[in-house]
Design a protein around this motif. Structure first.
Motif, PDB file in Angstrom:
ATOM      1  N   ASP A 130      68.930  23.460 -52.728  1.00  0.00           N
ATOM      2  CA  ASP A 130      67.882  23.251 -51.734  1.00  0.00           C
ATOM      3  C   ASP A 130      67.311  21.834 -51.881  1.00  0.00           C
ATOM      4  OD1 ASP A 130      65.941  25.122 -49.880  1.00  0.00           O
ATOM      5  OD2 ASP A 130      64.851  23.443 -50.781  1.00  0.00           O
ATOM      6  N   LEU A 154      55.781  20.591 -53.545  1.00  0.00           N
ATOM      7  CA  LEU A 154      55.351  21.991 -53.561  1.00  0.00           C
ATOM      8  C   LEU A 154      54.022  22.142 -54.284  1.00  0.00           C
ATOM      9  CD1 LEU A 154      58.761  23.676 -54.528  1.00  0.00           C
ATOM     10  CD2 LEU A 154      57.768  23.471 -52.239  1.00  0.00           C
ATOM     11  N   ASP A 187      50.813  28.256 -54.924  1.00  0.00           N
ATOM     12  CA  ASP A 187      51.160  28.959 -53.685  1.00  0.00           C
ATOM     13  C   ASP A 187      52.355  29.877 -53.957  1.00  0.00           C
ATOM     14  OD1 ASP A 187      50.992  28.875 -50.476  1.00  0.00           O
ATOM     15  OD2 ASP A 187      53.099  28.919 -51.093  1.00  0.00           O
ATOM     16  N   GLY A 188      52.227  31.149 -53.616  1.00  0.00           N
ATOM     17  CA  GLY A 188      53.259  32.134 -53.929  1.00  0.00           C
ATOM     18  C   GLY A 188      54.613  31.809 -53.322  1.00  0.00           C
ATOM     19  N   GLU A 189      54.634  31.402 -52.060  1.00  0.00           N
ATOM     20  CA  GLU A 189      55.907  31.115 -51.414  1.00  0.00           C
ATOM     21  C   GLU A 189      56.557  29.860 -51.993  1.00  0.00           C
ATOM     22  OE1 GLU A 189      55.622  31.075 -47.194  1.00  0.00           O
ATOM     23  OE2 GLU A 189      55.223  33.222 -47.044  1.00  0.00           O
ATOM     24  N   ASP A 190      55.741  28.868 -52.318  1.00  0.00           N
ATOM     25  CA  ASP A 190      56.308  27.670 -52.945  1.00  0.00           C
ATOM     26  C   ASP A 190      56.910  28.006 -54.309  1.00  0.00           C
ATOM     27  OD1 ASP A 190      55.610  26.206 -50.775  1.00  0.00           O
ATOM     28  OD2 ASP A 190      54.130  24.935 -51.784  1.00  0.00           O
ATOM     29  N   ARG A 191      56.210  28.855 -55.051  1.00  0.00           N
ATOM     30  CA  ARG A 191      56.754  29.277 -56.353  1.00  0.00           C
ATOM     31  C   ARG A 191      58.084  30.006 -56.174  1.00  0.00           C
ATOM     32  NH1 ARG A 191      52.272  31.820 -60.449  1.00  0.00           N
ATOM     33  NH2 ARG A 191      50.793  30.085 -60.497  1.00  0.00           N
ATOM     34  N   LEU A 192      58.133  30.917 -55.185  1.00  0.00           N
ATOM     35  CA  LEU A 192      59.355  31.682 -54.942  1.00  0.00           C
ATOM     36  C   LEU A 192      60.511  30.749 -54.599  1.00  0.00           C
ATOM     37  CD1 LEU A 192      60.819  34.382 -54.560  1.00  0.00           C
ATOM     38  CD2 LEU A 192      59.981  34.408 -52.194  1.00  0.00           C
ATOM     39  N   LEU A 193      60.260  29.805 -53.714  1.00  0.00           N
ATOM     40  CA  LEU A 193      61.302  28.855 -53.319  1.00  0.00           C
ATOM     41  C   LEU A 193      61.801  28.069 -54.521  1.00  0.00           C
ATOM     42  CD1 LEU A 193      63.033  27.276 -51.334  1.00  0.00           C
ATOM     43  CD2 LEU A 193      61.023  25.835 -50.843  1.00  0.00           C
ATOM     44  N   HIS A 208      61.573  28.781 -57.749  1.00  0.00           N
ATOM     45  CA  HIS A 208      62.213  29.629 -58.731  1.00  0.00           C
ATOM     46  C   HIS A 208      63.647  29.986 -58.321  1.00  0.00           C
ATOM     47  CE1 HIS A 208      61.272  33.020 -61.870  1.00  0.00           C
ATOM     48  NE2 HIS A 208      62.074  32.086 -62.337  1.00  0.00           N
TER      49      HIS A 208
END
Length: 416
Positions: free
Chosen positions: A341, A396, A400-406, A408
């Motif tokens: 990514d 990032l 922020d949860g979505e930034d962490r998910l991306l 990770h």
């Protein structure tokens, strides 16, 4: 067919009055006769190991082949060699078919003068019948390999439907039973014998860099364990001197379709495939799909097996044969595009390797600063500085949860 081999081995034992063992040309056990001696020393470690593990070591194989058994057309007498674990002498009866050696019958016998020439001649006639059976098995295995390869490489639609129909017909009634599909890659040399893994219905090799995974090809690298056409596979590069190639100079992937007595009877299969992975050499990985009944989902099962093998490259903790049912988030990660990514490309620069590692450990510990600092062996302030640098490089926000998910997922995916 197994009973046919056993009857022929028993016939040779009865003819010569000594215990007999039948192995294929790769020294894999096929059948053995009863040994009723009360003298424990009459058995030696080589024969015991062959019976218990159903195979011989490369050193034992090389030692016996040194007596010319691969070229022999008549019985070969081999003396005892206690230093090599061969406590008793042997007579080797080569099993041939149309001039090609397909196996060996081993007789434990160090008597003098040993079996008469007429009895040995009668035993050699029995080995010719064994050779016919082995040749039939080789031909059947080649046909099944062709049908399995067709299913795994066919495009979705009528071509795959026809390939599945042909494989069902070739397998007969057993096609509707429980199966598991396994992958070993990169594979060295020739295809192994179907007896290498108990219950194998069919096996084949496919080009290492041009596989489909359940009909979902990800470009020219689909099926590579690391998802890259040039990148390392478990620390090796396909095409390097460290990875053996097939005769055309390309690495292969080994696919196996194995029958199961029940869906939970996987242990013997996984043990045997782990040995195949060892035989494939450094850098090889292996994976298994979730067991299924019938062949309708065979392409999807192959996708699972390849994905599990890729996951084992990223996480050795999944064991020598990673199972699809046990790889957790890697079931999703292996479906991601093979290119990293864009958001993490700055972290992939070697100068930022420490930051990439810090980010992954931080996310593995659910964003808990104390646990992360302890795992990294650094002060909290050092950790906070690194996290701020990570945010600057990636854009990032780590709260922020979505930034962490991306972040990770992207970091984990790079291991594939």
């Amino acid at each position: 067919m197994k009973d046919d081999y056993q009857e022929l081995v028993d016939e040779i034992s009865a003819l010569l009055g000594v215990p007999a063992t039948l192995e294929n040309r790769d020294f894999g056990l096929i059948a053995f006769g009863a040994h009723d001696s009360e003298d424990d020393t009459a058995m030696d470690p080589v024969r015991t190991r062959s019976i218990l593990t159903r195979r011989s070591t490369p050193a034992v194989r090389a030692w016996f082949e040194g007596f010319g058994i691969t070229r022999a057309t008549e019985p070969v007498r081999i003396p005892a060699a206690p230093d090599a674990g061969v406590f008793r002498g042997r007579i080797c009866l080569p099993v041939r078919h149309r001039g090609t050696v397909l196996g060996y019958v081993w007789l434990l016998d160090d008597s003098d003068p040993g079996p008469s020439a007429s009895r040995l001649a009668a035993a050699m006639e029995v080995t010719s019948r064994i050779g016919d059976l082995l040749a039939d098995e080789v031909r059947a295995g080649a046909d099944l390999a062709r049908e399995l390869r067709a299913v795994l490489t066919a495009e979705p639609g009528w071509q795959r439907d026809m390939a599945l129909g042909a494989l069902r017909a070739a397998l007969g009634p057993s096609a509707g039973g429980s199966h598991v599909v396994l992958c070993v890659a990169p594979w060295r040399g020739e295809e192994p014998r179907v007896r290498a893994v108990p219950g194998t219905a069919a096996l084949c090799t496919l080009p290492y860099g041009a596989l489909t995974t359940g009909g979902r090809a990800n470009g020219p690298a689909a099926g590579r364990l690391n998802g890259s056409s040039t990148g390392p596979v478990g620390g090796l590069r396909a095409g390097s001197a460290n990875v053996s190639m097939n005769g055309s100079g390309e690495a292969d992937t080994l696919a196996l379709l194995v029958r199961l007595r029940s869906p939970d009877a996987l242990a013997p299969v996984l043990t045997a495939v782990a040995r195949l992975r060892e035989d494939a050499g450094p850098g090889a990985a292996a994976g298994s799909c979730a067991p299924r009944r019938g062949l309708a989902e065979l392409p999807a099962a192959w996708h699972e097996a390849v994905s599990a093998a890729r996951a084992s490259v990223a996480q050795p903790r999944f064991g020598p044969v990673a199972q699809w049912t046990s790889i957790g988030p890697y079931r999703l990660l292996t479906a991601l595009p093979t290119e990293p990514d864009p958001v993490i490309r700055p972290l992939l620069d070697p100068v930022h390797a420490e930051l990439a590692h810090t980010a992954e450990v931080f996310l593995d510990h659910a964003g808990q600063a104390g646990r992360t600092a302890s795992a990294l062996g650094i002060h909290r302030q050092t950790l906070y500085y690194r996290l701020s640098r990570i945010e600057q490089l990636t854009g990032l926000e780590l709260d922020d949860g979505e930034d962490r998910l991306l972040l990770h997922m992207a970091l984990k995916a790079t291991r594939l």
